[in-house]
Structures are given as structure tokens and as C-alpha cells.
Design a protein around this motif. Structure first.
Motif, short mmCIF file in Angstrom:
data_model
loop_
_atom_site.label_atom_id
_atom_site.label_comp_id
_atom_site.label_asym_id
_atom_site.label_seq_id
_atom_site.Cartn_x
_atom_site.Cartn_y
_atom_site.Cartn_z
N SER A 2 42.38 36.05 30.42
CA SER A 2 40.61 34.91 30.28
C SER A 2 41.04 33.45 30.19
O SER A 2 41.73 33.13 29.46
CB SER A 2 39.67 35.46 29.04
OG SER A 2 40.31 35.10 27.98
N GLU A 3 39.79 32.82 31.19
CA GLU A 3 39.50 31.91 31.28
C GLU A 3 40.05 30.77 29.30
O GLU A 3 40.67 29.55 28.95
CB GLU A 3 39.07 31.27 31.48
CG GLU A 3 38.97 31.03 32.73
CD GLU A 3 39.59 30.11 33.66
OE1 GLU A 3 40.25 29.35 33.03
OE2 GLU A 3 39.99 30.59 34.10
N ARG A 50 41.33 40.07 30.60
CA ARG A 50 40.01 40.52 31.39
C ARG A 50 40.82 41.57 32.54
O ARG A 50 41.28 41.51 32.93
CB ARG A 50 39.42 39.65 32.44
CG ARG A 50 38.60 38.59 31.84
CD ARG A 50 37.22 37.88 32.43
NE ARG A 50 38.21 36.74 33.35
CZ ARG A 50 38.30 36.83 34.83
NH1 ARG A 50 37.72 38.21 35.38
NH2 ARG A 50 39.54 36.37 35.23
N GLY A 79 38.10 39.38 24.21
CA GLY A 79 37.91 38.63 24.83
C GLY A 79 39.03 37.76 25.28
O GLY A 79 39.22 36.80 26.54
N GLU A 86 41.81 42.72 24.87
CA GLU A 86 40.66 42.81 26.43
C GLU A 86 38.80 43.18 24.91
O GLU A 86 37.92 41.88 25.47
CB GLU A 86 39.71 44.29 27.05
CG GLU A 86 39.35 44.20 28.22
CD GLU A 86 38.99 45.18 28.73
OE1 GLU A 86 38.68 44.85 30.18
OE2 GLU A 86 38.88 46.40 28.67
N GLU A 105 43.94 33.41 33.80
CA GLU A 105 43.77 33.96 34.89
C GLU A 105 44.65 34.70 35.52
O GLU A 105 45.34 35.29 36.63
CB GLU A 105 43.12 33.24 36.39
CG GLU A 105 41.96 32.83 36.13
CD GLU A 105 40.98 33.41 35.78
OE1 GLU A 105 40.61 34.66 36.19
OE2 GLU A 105 39.61 33.49 34.81
#
Length: 122
Positions: free
Chosen positions: A75-76, A65, A62, A59, A31
Motif C-alpha cells: 500500500s501507499e 492491498r 493496511g 491487508e 504499489e
């Protein structure tokens, strides 16, 4: 601060690798917002399209984000995705080469394991 790039590897690939390394080492956390495309381009002294290509690739995988109007964020699942990707590359590329080297040097697997234990690797 200008980043030093190696010859023979595309700049965007090196940027991708550097971002992945920062995530693996905990320098970038889930994040967390990355620098904007413009900020990164100025900082690294590269074309903004090069940064965009790197961010877009991350992106697609993955790892990053994109939040409209806010920028790119880690991303998580970024850490898991990178570890899986790097693990697959390790088994596909490094292990076969390591196996050949061990054979050439007459090193058996038990000796390698012992050497790894001494280095603190389990």
C-alpha cells in the motif's frame, strides 16, 4: 529459496515481519506486487494457508492491498503504518527493558546518547 524459520515464533508472524522489514529497508516499494500465494508457498516451502494468513493480516493492517485477480500489493501508506507500529512496540517493550538495563549497569542517559552518536544514530 527456502527460508529459515526460528523456533518459538509462528511461521506466519515471521513472514509478516520479513515483509515489513523488506518495506522498511526499501526492498519492497509502494504499489509493488508481491509474489502470489502459491509462488510464495513454494519458495518458502510452507503451506499456502500460512502465506494467506500472513498476507491477510498485512491487508487488515493496511500494509498490503488486494487487487482482485491481480494479487497483493504494497500500500501507499505501508511504510508509515509499519514505522508507527514498530515505534509503539519499541516504546512499549524495548524502552522499559533498556531503562532497567541502564540502571543495573550504572549507565546514565548522557553516556547512552554519546554512545548512540558514535554509532551514527541521531
Amino acid at each position: 529459496m527456502k527460508q529459515e524459520f526460528r523456533e518459538g515464533i509462528t511461521i506466519y508472524s515471521q513472514i509478516v515481519s520479513n515483509i515489513e522489514n523488506a518495506i522498511l529497508e526499501g526492498e519492497l516499494k509502494p504499489e509493488e506486487r508481491l509474489s502470489s500465494l502459491r509462488e510464495s508457498a513454494v519458495e518458502m516451502e510452507v503451506n499456502i494457508n500460512t502465506i494467506m494468513r500472513a498476507y491477510n493480516l498485512l491487508e487488515e493492517e493496511g500494509i498490503l492491498r488486494k487487487k482482485r485477480g491481480l494479487g497483493f500489493f504494497v500500500s501507499e501508506d505501508a511504510l508509515k503504518i509499519i514505522q508507527k507500529k514498530r515505534r509503539e512496540a519499541f516504546y512499549q517493550n524495548t524502552v522499559p527493558e533498556l531503562s532497567k538495563t541502564l540502571e543495573r549497569l550504572g549507565i546514565n542517559v548522557d553516556d547512552l546518547i554519546e554512545a548512540l552518536k558514535k554509532e551514527g544514530t541521531s
